[in-house]
Design an enzyme around this catalytic site. Sequence first.
Site, short mmCIF file in Angstrom:
data_model
loop_
_atom_site.label_atom_id
_atom_site.label_comp_id
_atom_site.label_asym_id
_atom_site.label_seq_id
_atom_site.Cartn_x
_atom_site.Cartn_y
_atom_site.Cartn_z
N GLY A 132 0.82 -1.21 0.00
CA GLY A 132 0.00 0.00 0.00
C GLY A 132 0.85 1.25 0.00
O GLY A 132 2.02 1.24 0.41
N ASP A 147 5.72 -5.18 7.48
CA ASP A 147 5.09 -3.87 7.32
C ASP A 147 5.97 -2.97 6.47
O ASP A 147 6.93 -2.37 6.95
CB ASP A 147 4.85 -3.25 8.71
CG ASP A 147 4.22 -1.87 8.64
OD1 ASP A 147 3.67 -1.52 7.57
OD2 ASP A 147 4.28 -1.15 9.65
#
Length: 511
Positions: free
Chosen positions: A25, A111
């Site tokens: 993202g 992440d």
Amino acid sequence: MVAPLYTTDSGLLFHAGKILIVTVGLPARGKTHISRALERYLRWMGVKTQVVSLGDYRRKTLGGAQKLPSDYFTLGEKSAETQALRVKVSTGCEKTIWDYFEGGGQVVIYDANNGTRAARQALAQKFDQAGIHVVILESLCDNQEIIERNIRSVKISSPDYRGWNSDQAVEDYYSRIRDHEIYYEPVEETTWPFIRIINVGEKIMVNNIQGYLQSRIVFFLMNIHNRYRTIYFARSGQSLIEHSYKADSDLSPAGWEYAERLKEFVLERRAKQGANQRRLVIWTSTRRRAHHTAWPFLATAQASAASASGVPPPPEPLSPDGPTTATRVSSPALNVKVVEKPQMSEINPGIWDGLSPDQARKYYPADWERFAKDPYAFRAPRAESYHDLSVRLEPVLIELEREREDLLIIGHASVIRCLLAYLIGLPASEIPAIEIARGDLLEVVPASYGVHSQAFHFWDGPGRRVDGPSDGSAKDESNFYENYAEDTKGKRRVVSVEVAEPEPVLGPFEM
């Protein structure tokens, strides 16, 4: 692990294998919030889980953004020095992931942006060839309000922007986002199972998810959000029969005074925070002393609504002799809603009901010895253990994640211990030793990198657990499970702040 519900000897849940979750993202799309929330939930389930953050590793290894070359965050052509630094960081993160899997870990959440198809395919293939299941977790967001809130609440407070003007930091971060947008490739490949979350929980899409553990991950992600909110915890007021689990006793006169003072203090705190216009949802158990402690909120709300409309106030919303099934009562003037939850009843002490720790040690020495060795997992005859209570509270935890409004939980000490341990990531062994004192309001603010938590002391009347009585009322030793933490050496306590003290600064509990 916070509350290991379903652990196995191998530490691998239901033979689900090892799983690498690769986040995808653009910056400020909620990836870190989602990653940390999922890590907290999986650890509570008993799954050995770790978040490996590319940003955190880069700051730890290379320092803040001020120490990096100007082209570090821009994509495209880079200098040899910059390229070497980026390779160093990515290689170090991969090694951290390998080390965790080799050390017995089951789930790693990586992440990072992982915005190009080639990069994430190369990463996934390395781990897939080693027999590790790869799941792509993409976070998309087209809501500018959410993006701006993410930037202001998380990104500009990071070490990268220490000392920066907030507006300048926001603009700089937007420039990073614009650069990444040029090269970003949404997840369209179906090589790997993927989960796509839109606007941090508004919509979720899944592809080829398999097995129990992966399904639990999807279930949890369907219930999260990153809306700012405050969660308050307070014990219920003192009851007429304080020592008995079986007696569903009403509040004592001091308990009613406590309930009124709790209402006043919560409204004072929310006024200072500018939160009185936001709705406050109150959860209680179905025990009288718990849901009656919420009555002053409803009475005040109804009285102010009647005053504003010029009509007589309605009758009391609940009856002391009425049913104790789940009930919802809304009060528009103060935006208050009370919800009774049967799952939030206190822990059942079984044959130890009404006993003090000294009495339990005297009458049941063998059971006491087992309890002292493992107070979390031990179950007295016809009783619940804290493990049992944690399992019972699982639906409440999911609702806790889903609730978007400010929340006040008025409950029993044993229940608050479990909920608080889940939120701040305490190990299961510490749950029975968390002190939850009557007369303290606990404030918890979930954040992307953990939670901020502190306690405010507002009550010293009868029913307050203290080392020595200040008003002639001795400490009640009778309710064993409710008071055990106050008798435990080496207990953990959220720092309590006296009401008269200056406004305290929130301190983070790192996850």
